[in-house]
Design a protein around this motif. Structure first.
Motif, PDB file in Angstrom:
ATOM      1  N   VAL A  47       9.843   7.991  -8.757  1.00 37.16           N
ATOM      2  CA  VAL A  47      10.560   6.951  -8.013  1.00 37.16           C
ATOM      3  C   VAL A  47       9.589   5.900  -7.491  1.00 37.16           C
ATOM      4  O   VAL A  47       9.863   4.696  -7.554  1.00 37.16           O
ATOM      5  CB  VAL A  47      11.357   7.586  -6.851  1.00 37.16           C
ATOM      6  CG1 VAL A  47      11.907   6.511  -5.921  1.00 37.16           C
ATOM      7  CG2 VAL A  47      12.498   8.431  -7.398  1.00 37.16           C
ATOM      8  N   HIS A  48       8.433   6.346  -7.002  1.00 41.00           N
ATOM      9  CA  HIS A  48       7.432   5.392  -6.527  1.00 41.00           C
ATOM     10  C   HIS A  48       6.968   4.481  -7.662  1.00 41.00           C
ATOM     11  O   HIS A  48       6.856   3.267  -7.494  1.00 41.00           O
ATOM     12  CB  HIS A  48       6.224   6.139  -5.946  1.00 41.00           C
ATOM     13  CG  HIS A  48       6.525   6.903  -4.702  1.00 41.00           C
ATOM     14  ND1 HIS A  48       7.615   6.631  -3.906  1.00 41.00           N
ATOM     15  CD2 HIS A  48       5.882   7.952  -4.110  1.00 41.00           C
ATOM     16  CE1 HIS A  48       7.630   7.460  -2.873  1.00 41.00           C
ATOM     17  NE2 HIS A  48       6.590   8.259  -2.972  1.00 41.00           N
ATOM     18  N   GLY A  49       6.687   5.069  -8.820  1.00 44.38           N
ATOM     19  CA  GLY A  49       6.234   4.270  -9.948  1.00 44.38           C
ATOM     20  C   GLY A  49       7.261   3.256 -10.398  1.00 44.38           C
ATOM     21  O   GLY A  49       6.911   2.152 -10.842  1.00 44.38           O
ATOM     22  N   ALA A  50       8.544   3.608 -10.280  1.00 39.23           N
ATOM     23  CA  ALA A  50       9.605   2.700 -10.713  1.00 39.23           C
ATOM     24  C   ALA A  50       9.904   1.626  -9.673  1.00 39.23           C
ATOM     25  O   ALA A  50      10.371   0.535 -10.024  1.00 39.23           O
ATOM     26  CB  ALA A  50      10.871   3.495 -11.016  1.00 39.23           C
ATOM     27  N   GLY A  74       4.781  -2.985  -9.363  1.00 42.79           N
ATOM     28  CA  GLY A  74       3.432  -3.356  -9.765  1.00 42.79           C
ATOM     29  C   GLY A  74       2.349  -3.052  -8.763  1.00 42.79           C
ATOM     30  O   GLY A  74       1.160  -3.227  -9.062  1.00 42.79           O
ATOM     31  N   ALA A  75       2.705  -2.584  -7.576  1.00 36.53           N
ATOM     32  CA  ALA A  75       1.695  -2.234  -6.578  1.00 36.53           C
ATOM     33  C   ALA A  75       1.011  -0.927  -6.966  1.00 36.53           C
ATOM     34  O   ALA A  75       1.619  -0.047  -7.575  1.00 36.53           O
ATOM     35  CB  ALA A  75       2.333  -2.106  -5.202  1.00 36.53           C
ATOM     36  N   SER A  76      -0.247  -0.791  -6.600  1.00 40.82           N
ATOM     37  CA  SER A  76      -0.978   0.438  -6.893  1.00 40.82           C
ATOM     38  C   SER A  76      -0.968   1.407  -5.722  1.00 40.82           C
ATOM     39  O   SER A  76      -0.934   2.618  -5.919  1.00 40.82           O
ATOM     40  CB  SER A  76      -2.424   0.101  -7.258  1.00 40.82           C
ATOM     41  OG  SER A  76      -3.089  -0.502  -6.153  1.00 40.82           O
ATOM     42  N   ALA A  77      -1.010   0.888  -4.491  1.00 41.25           N
ATOM     43  CA  ALA A  77      -1.061   1.714  -3.277  1.00 41.25           C
ATOM     44  C   ALA A  77      -2.234   2.683  -3.325  1.00 41.25           C
ATOM     45  O   ALA A  77      -2.176   3.767  -2.740  1.00 41.25           O
ATOM     46  CB  ALA A  77       0.253   2.458  -3.070  1.00 41.25           C
ATOM     47  N   ASN A  78      -3.297   2.297  -4.024  1.00 43.96           N
ATOM     48  CA  ASN A  78      -4.464   3.159  -4.192  1.00 43.96           C
ATOM     49  C   ASN A  78      -5.706   2.264  -4.263  1.00 43.96           C
ATOM     50  O   ASN A  78      -5.819   1.437  -5.182  1.00 43.96           O
ATOM     51  CB  ASN A  78      -4.317   3.981  -5.471  1.00 43.96           C
ATOM     52  CG  ASN A  78      -5.394   5.046  -5.602  1.00 43.96           C
ATOM     53  OD1 ASN A  78      -6.488   4.917  -5.073  1.00 43.96           O
ATOM     54  ND2 ASN A  78      -5.071   6.114  -6.312  1.00 43.96           N
ATOM     55  N   PRO A  79      -6.640   2.402  -3.330  1.00 45.19           N
ATOM     56  CA  PRO A  79      -7.823   1.532  -3.333  1.00 45.19           C
ATOM     57  C   PRO A  79      -8.645   1.607  -4.614  1.00 45.19           C
ATOM     58  O   PRO A  79      -9.204   0.595  -5.047  1.00 45.19           O
ATOM     59  CB  PRO A  79      -8.628   2.022  -2.127  1.00 45.19           C
ATOM     60  CG  PRO A  79      -7.608   2.617  -1.216  1.00 45.19           C
ATOM     61  CD  PRO A  79      -6.585   3.239  -2.119  1.00 45.19           C
ATOM     62  N   GLN A 129       5.287   3.521   1.821  1.00 44.43           N
ATOM     63  CA  GLN A 129       6.208   4.450   1.163  1.00 44.43           C
ATOM     64  C   GLN A 129       5.484   5.700   0.676  1.00 44.43           C
ATOM     65  O   GLN A 129       5.959   6.830   0.868  1.00 44.43           O
ATOM     66  CB  GLN A 129       6.882   3.735  -0.004  1.00 44.43           C
ATOM     67  CG  GLN A 129       7.855   4.573  -0.805  1.00 44.43           C
ATOM     68  CD  GLN A 129       8.524   3.759  -1.907  1.00 44.43           C
ATOM     69  OE1 GLN A 129       8.768   2.562  -1.743  1.00 44.43           O
ATOM     70  NE2 GLN A 129       8.810   4.383  -3.028  1.00 44.43           N
ATOM     71  N   LEU A 130       4.321   5.515   0.046  1.00 45.71           N
ATOM     72  CA  LEU A 130       3.574   6.645  -0.481  1.00 45.71           C
ATOM     73  C   LEU A 130       3.065   7.543   0.637  1.00 45.71           C
ATOM     74  O   LEU A 130       3.145   8.777   0.539  1.00 45.71           O
ATOM     75  CB  LEU A 130       2.404   6.134  -1.325  1.00 45.71           C
ATOM     76  CG  LEU A 130       1.517   7.195  -1.967  1.00 45.71           C
ATOM     77  CD1 LEU A 130       2.292   7.996  -2.997  1.00 45.71           C
ATOM     78  CD2 LEU A 130       0.290   6.546  -2.615  1.00 45.71           C
ATOM     79  N   CYS A 131       2.542   6.951   1.705  1.00 42.79           N
ATOM     80  CA  CYS A 131       1.962   7.732   2.793  1.00 42.79           C
ATOM     81  C   CYS A 131       3.024   8.573   3.503  1.00 42.79           C
ATOM     82  O   CYS A 131       2.832   9.779   3.720  1.00 42.79           O
ATOM     83  CB  CYS A 131       1.265   6.809   3.785  1.00 42.79           C
ATOM     84  SG  CYS A 131       0.484   7.672   5.166  1.00 42.79           S
ATOM     85  N   MET A 132       4.148   7.972   3.856  1.00 41.17           N
ATOM     86  CA  MET A 132       5.185   8.711   4.572  1.00 41.17           C
ATOM     87  C   MET A 132       5.749   9.838   3.711  1.00 41.17           C
ATOM     88  O   MET A 132       5.988  10.956   4.202  1.00 41.17           O
ATOM     89  CB  MET A 132       6.293   7.751   5.008  1.00 41.17           C
ATOM     90  CG  MET A 132       5.847   6.704   6.007  1.00 41.17           C
ATOM     91  SD  MET A 132       7.169   5.612   6.572  1.00 41.17           S
ATOM     92  CE  MET A 132       8.099   6.733   7.633  1.00 41.17           C
TER      93      MET A 132
END
Length: 301
Positions: free
Chosen positions: A82-85, A89-94, A46-49
């Motif tokens: 929207v991503h944060g909500a 709980g996922a970070s999507a960030n290494p 979701q974050l990448c796209m």
């Protein structure tokens, strides 16, 4: 503005599909597999796209779409909120996953699984976004396809300054994240979205302000202008150093590496009053009188 409307519809579709993927994987998978793999993969996808489409709007929309940077920054803030909500709980960030490992909040196996899921999510997001651009639904996508094979590096400053900029962005982001990690999402989500928007506005012209190694790898590593090791130094080592500096400043130590607090003294919050010790009679030793106390011992008959 037709191109902008198509992009907004694309953002909505991406969020909806990734949310459906989270619901389905939560139903089919065990809690551990969902937390380590599916949730991070869906969040990274979701974050990448979303960020790739936003980057296209930044590079082309200013002159090809007729709208200014205020529109893109507003979209960025709303999307990050929207991503944060919706990330569950996922970070999507290494660097965030590594931070959790260093704080003893996850095991080595969990951290490795999250890193693999984030890499897969960003790779899949890059491929799907390229496919979406190939449909050329708008003039902006048509221009994007023409220049996609000749994309240039996002580093528009010296290499050491670029690494410092990415490290500083990561430092500020992680410091706010650590401070708000136990706060209610109503306060945490918009605050992090505002911080990310501010960092994008200030550092974007220099490096793109990714402060996310997986996202930067998908967005800019294939572009010409810098070598692979240049990108590693700026977009991997810079954010990693910023995360470690933020963790050390906030905690005073790195729990996974050492327990000793290097910055802050470990003084107790509570003062223990000193007990008033009185001598007790031991054998034939009489009890010591306090100063000013009258002798109440009756004489023997």
């Amino acid at each position: 503005m037709a191109g902008l409307n198509v992009s907004i519809a694309f953002f909505s579709l991406v969020v909806g599909l990734c949310q459906a993927l989270r619901w389905l994987s939560k139903w089919l998978l065990s809690p551990g597999a969902y937390t380590c793999l599916a949730r991070e993969l869906a969040g990274s996808l979701q974050l990448c796209m979303s960020c790739l489409e936003l980057r296209m709007l930044v590079e082309i929309g200013l002159w090809g779409g007729g709208f200014g940077p205020d529109v893109v920054l507003t979209l960025f803030f709303l999307l990050f909120a929207v991503h944060g909500a919706s990330f569950d709980g996922a970070s999507a960030n290494p660097t965030v996953s590594l931070q959790e490992f260093l704080l003893l909040e996850s095991s080595l196996a969990t951290a490795v699984a999250k890193l693999l899921a984030e890499s897969m999510g960003t790779g899949l997001g890059w491929a799907l976004t390229k496919l979406y651009w190939s449909w050329e639904l708008t003039q902006l996508h048509f221009i994007q396809n023409l220049i996609a094979s000749e994309c240039s590096s996002s580093i528009h400053t010296s290499l050491h300054h670029a690494a410092f900029v990415e490290g500083a962005c990561s430092f500020l982001f992680h410091l706010v994240l650590l401070r708000l990690q136990k706060s209610h999402p109503v306060y945490r989500v918009p605050t992090l979205a505002a911080v990310a928007t501010f960092l994008t506005y200030t550092a974007g012209p220099s490096t793109g302000a990714f402060f996310n190694p997986a996202l930067a790898t998908a967005a800019t590593f294939h572009c010409s202008g810098n070598s692979f090791w240049d990108y590693v130094q700026v977009y991997w080592l810079g954010p990693l150093a910023g995360m470690l500096a933020a963790l050390l400043l906030y905690q005073g130590n790195i729990p996974r590496l050492f327990q000793r607090n290097l910055l802050y003294s470990q003084k107790s919050k509570y003062r223990i009053p000193r007990a008033r010790v009185t001598a007790q009679v031991e054998g034939d030793k009489p009890q010591k009188k306090r100063k000013g106390e009258k002798n109440t011992t009756k004489p023997h008959a």
